[in-house]
Design a protein around this motif. Structure first.
Motif, short mmCIF file in Angstrom:
data_model
loop_
_atom_site.label_atom_id
_atom_site.label_comp_id
_atom_site.label_asym_id
_atom_site.label_seq_id
_atom_site.Cartn_x
_atom_site.Cartn_y
_atom_site.Cartn_z
N SER A 185 -17.73 1.61 3.64
CA SER A 185 -16.83 2.33 3.01
C SER A 185 -16.09 1.46 2.34
O SER A 185 -15.69 1.57 1.01
N VAL A 186 -15.77 -0.06 2.68
CA VAL A 186 -14.90 -0.82 1.77
C VAL A 186 -15.86 -1.19 0.55
O VAL A 186 -15.08 -1.62 -0.40
N GLY A 187 -17.12 -1.32 0.54
CA GLY A 187 -18.04 -1.74 -0.78
C GLY A 187 -18.15 -0.65 -1.57
O GLY A 187 -18.41 -0.60 -2.78
N THR A 188 -18.16 0.81 -0.99
CA THR A 188 -18.38 1.98 -1.82
C THR A 188 -17.18 2.33 -2.68
O THR A 188 -17.21 2.36 -3.84
N ASP A 189 -15.94 2.07 -2.05
CA ASP A 189 -14.78 2.35 -2.84
C ASP A 189 -13.92 1.34 -2.52
O ASP A 189 -12.88 1.97 -1.76
N TYR A 227 -10.17 2.20 -0.09
CA TYR A 227 -10.28 1.86 1.30
C TYR A 227 -9.01 0.94 1.61
O TYR A 227 -8.25 1.17 2.53
N TRP A 228 -8.89 -0.20 0.59
CA TRP A 228 -7.76 -0.90 1.03
C TRP A 228 -6.28 -0.21 0.46
O TRP A 228 -5.22 -0.56 1.38
N THR A 254 -1.36 1.20 2.85
CA THR A 254 -0.47 2.52 3.24
C THR A 254 -0.17 2.56 4.70
O THR A 254 0.93 2.78 5.16
N PHE A 255 -1.36 2.63 5.48
CA PHE A 255 -1.41 2.80 6.86
C PHE A 255 -0.52 1.71 7.64
O PHE A 255 0.59 2.04 8.35
N SER A 256 -0.99 0.38 7.42
CA SER A 256 -0.25 -0.67 8.13
C SER A 256 1.16 -0.99 7.51
O SER A 256 2.08 -1.25 8.07
N GLY A 257 1.24 -0.79 6.29
CA GLY A 257 2.59 -1.20 5.65
C GLY A 257 3.85 -0.11 6.03
O GLY A 257 4.65 -0.60 6.30
#
Length: 222
Positions: A141-145, A149-150, A155-158
């Motif tokens: 997932s992190v490499g696909t988009d 991903y980030w 947004t979640f962690s922030g």
């Protein structure tokens, strides 16, 4: 790490993300505030059955045993040699006890860990939760988009960190407030004038230390 077969298709590949979900079902240190689960399986038993079925469909030679029998043999061996019951390796049960906010991520094209396992995990989770569903294969997932991903992770962690920081400053910022008040009082006495708190803090020779003290107070409780 992948085994001799290499890549994500190695059947012995270690699944740290499932271990993380298992951990959220128990007591965690206070500084653990959230978890991100990227393509975790629902249970090791379900994952083993899936992999055996997939390999048979693809013509890969595996021991001629029904999956439930193979798992039973492996389970007894693990119990005897390691003292651990593989039936307990079930994140889908652990998340029912979780209070740790969790972001679930899975790719729709994942054939190693079936994509529908994320739905089972998400539905079972008792904690605050969110999810990212994309078109990736297993653990890609992190490499696909990367942008999506980030952005999702940030947004979640922030949101969680800002909520915790505001809460901590409100509840535990007393020492910082007293430090400002003491500095204000001393400088007002020295100059015989009233100076706004924000200006005093910026001009004070210990302003950097005061700022750091504020965040130290917060960090202890994050």
């Amino acid at each position: 790490p992948p085994g001799p077969g290499g890549g994500d298709s190695a059947p012995w590949r270690v699944h740290g993300r499932s271990t993380v979900l298992m951990a959220t079902g128990g007591a965690l240190p206070k500084n653990v505030k959230a978890a991100v689960s990227d393509c975790a399986y629902a249970s090791i038993e379900a994952e083993m059955r899936h992999l055996m079925a997939e390999r048979r469909e693809n013509g890969i030679q595996i021991p001629p045993l029904p999956s439930h029998v193979a798992f039973s043999v492996l389970r007894r061996t693990t119990l005897r040699r390691g003292g651990y019951d593989l039936r307990h390796a079930a994140p889908v049960e652990a998340v029912t006890r979780s209070k740790t906010p969790t972001l679930f991520i899975h790719g729709a094209q994942d054939n190693f860990v079936p994509a529908n396992m994320m739905n089972k995990l998400y539905q079972a989770a008792a904690c605050p939760k969110s999810f990212l569903w994309d078109s990736a294969d297993h653990a890609t997932s992190v490499g696909t988009d990367p942008g999506l991903y980030w952005a999702t992770v940030d947004t979640f962690s922030g949101h969680l960190l800002s909520t915790e920081l505001n809460k901590s400053l409100y509840q535990n910022g007393t020492g910082f407030c007293f430090a400002i008040q003491e500095a204000v009082h001393k400088k007002q006495q020295k100059n015989n004038q009233k100076i706004p708190n924000w200006q005093l803090l910026n001009e004070h020779p210990d302003s950097k230390q005061l700022y750091e003290e504020m965040y130290d107070h917060a960090a202890v409780h994050l």
